[in-house]
Design an enzyme around this catalytic site. Structure first.
Site, PDB file in Angstrom:
ATOM      1  N   HIS A  97      -2.882   0.373   8.414  1.00 49.00           N
ATOM      2  CA  HIS A  97      -3.676  -0.406   7.537  1.00 49.00           C
ATOM      3  C   HIS A  97      -2.669  -0.936   6.309  1.00 49.00           C
ATOM      4  CE1 HIS A  97      -6.250  -2.413   4.742  1.00 49.00           C
ATOM      5  NE2 HIS A  97      -6.289  -1.538   4.068  1.00 49.00           N
ATOM      6  N   ARG A 124     -11.729  -8.707   9.395  1.00 53.98           N
ATOM      7  CA  ARG A 124     -11.205  -9.982   8.773  1.00 53.98           C
ATOM      8  C   ARG A 124     -10.951 -10.926  10.153  1.00 53.98           C
ATOM      9  NH1 ARG A 124      -7.793  -6.883   4.385  1.00 53.98           N
ATOM     10  NH2 ARG A 124      -8.949  -7.018   2.590  1.00 53.98           N
ATOM     11  N   ARG A 131       0.823  -1.110  -0.077  1.00 49.66           N
ATOM     12  CA  ARG A 131      -0.018  -0.169  -0.190  1.00 49.66           C
ATOM     13  C   ARG A 131       1.038   1.183   0.029  1.00 49.66           C
ATOM     14  NH1 ARG A 131      -2.367  -3.852   3.423  1.00 49.66           N
ATOM     15  NH2 ARG A 131      -4.484  -4.431   2.912  1.00 49.66           N
ATOM     16  N   ASP A 136      -9.583  -4.862   8.325  1.00 51.32           N
ATOM     17  CA  ASP A 136      -8.699  -5.719   8.975  1.00 51.32           C
ATOM     18  C   ASP A 136      -9.275  -6.354  10.341  1.00 51.32           C
ATOM     19  OD1 ASP A 136      -6.146  -4.753   7.477  1.00 51.32           O
ATOM     20  OD2 ASP A 136      -7.175  -3.021   8.033  1.00 51.32           O
TER      21      ASP A 136
END
Length: 314
Positions: free
Chosen positions: A179, A155, A92, A152
């Site tokens: 993140h 998940r 990212r 996250d």
């Protein structure tokens, strides 16, 4: 304080995979009265608006159209999903240079419309781009919110629920930090069906290693999905809708978002994912968890990585 209106309006900037999935979820859940779609590719925005409008006979009343930045002037929330996407093999943080430039233009256009609502940022790297949105907009930090580690955390709860055969809605656990690759699980505040996880794994020596593997699957989930289908979008779209509902419903819900820290967790002048109370004014309050020593060190490391990455830009 933002004044409540009878009409709720969201302006969505970016109608790619994430943006269109968010718009579809908004329509299905009947969250807002008005939704304007804005994209540099105007035909794409028009096509998405038409497609969504054709579903209105099966949904609640809603006004949906493709518009311009000027339509942001009376929006309650501007959601930004536009920008370069993460490609296979990229982290990212590799997207910073491309997306900082895009965001400077987007935020400038939005603010020129007279916008005075709340920004929700989902584009990666979301922590740095949330900070950029705050800087470029001049709005109070409580009104610039990044999606942070909301996905996250979802998940994490899903995989813990699978592992312990418990509905993930009865799993209370947080992923905090960037993140990205330096995020961390807060095991010290994890409970499964109201029982602290330490009690769940007591006298089961194999479990700590299995739970470490579970977290790695959480951390690397995006890479796995991108390699298999090219992009991730359903989960984050649902997370953005959850944030939208928390804001417009004045819920005072605790969600793990990217927000400005100045003193909390010993961090200064950085956007990073932590639990926060969300209501109609944005971030009402940051929830400062009492972290274990190793967790605090990992959060500091995560913040340092973000600080180093953003240093050339701010």
């Amino acid at each position: 304080m933002i004044q409540l209106r009878s009409t709720t309006k969201v302006a969505l900037i970016g109608t790619g995979f994430v943006g269109s999935s968010y718009a579809f979820s908004l329509l299905n859940q009947g969250v807002v009265n008005e939704l304007v779609l804005i994209d540099v590719n105007k035909e794409k925005a028009q096509g998405e608006a038409s497609d969504l409008n054709h579903g209105l006979p099966f949904s609640s009343a809603m006004k949906i159209w493709a518009g311009t930045y000027q339509d942001c002037h009376d929006a309650d929330i501007v959601v930004i999903t536009a920008g370069a996407n993460q490609a296979p093999g990229e982290t990212r943080l590799d997207l910073i240079d491309k997306n900082i430039k895009i965001f400077k233009s987007i935020v400038g256009e939005v603010m020129a419309s007279g916008f005075d609502g709340i920004f929700l940022v989902a584009t990666n790297p979301v922590d740095i781009l949330s900070y950029a949105t705050w800087k470029f907009s001049g709005l109070p930090s409580e009104r610039v919110i990044g999606s942070g580690t909301i996905l996250d955390t979802a998940r994490f709860r899903y995989l813990l629920g699978q592992y312990f055969s418990i509905d993930p809605r009865n799993v209370h656990a947080y992923i905090i930090g960037e993140h990205g690759d330096t995020e961390l699980p807060v095991w010290s505040h994890t409970s499964i069906g109201s029982r602290p996880i330490q009690k769940c794994i007591k006298n089961k020596p194999e479990m700590p290693q299995e739970l470490d593997r579970l977290f790695i699957n959480v951390r690397d989930a995006a890479y796995q999905i991108i390699n298999r289908k090219g992009a991730t979008y359903y989960g984050i779209a649902m997370g953005l809708v959850r944030l939208t509902k928390a804001i417009l419903g004045d819920e005072n819900s605790v969600l793990t978002v990217s927000t400005l820290l100045n003193g909390y967790y010993g961090l200064q002048d950085i956007y990073i994912g932590v639990p926060a109370i969300i209501n109609r004014n944005g971030i009402r309050e940051i929830v400062e968890l009492e972290l274990a020593e190793d967790e605090a060190a990992k959060l500091q490391h995560s913040a340092n990585v973000l600080k180093q990455a953003m240093q050339p830009y701010f």
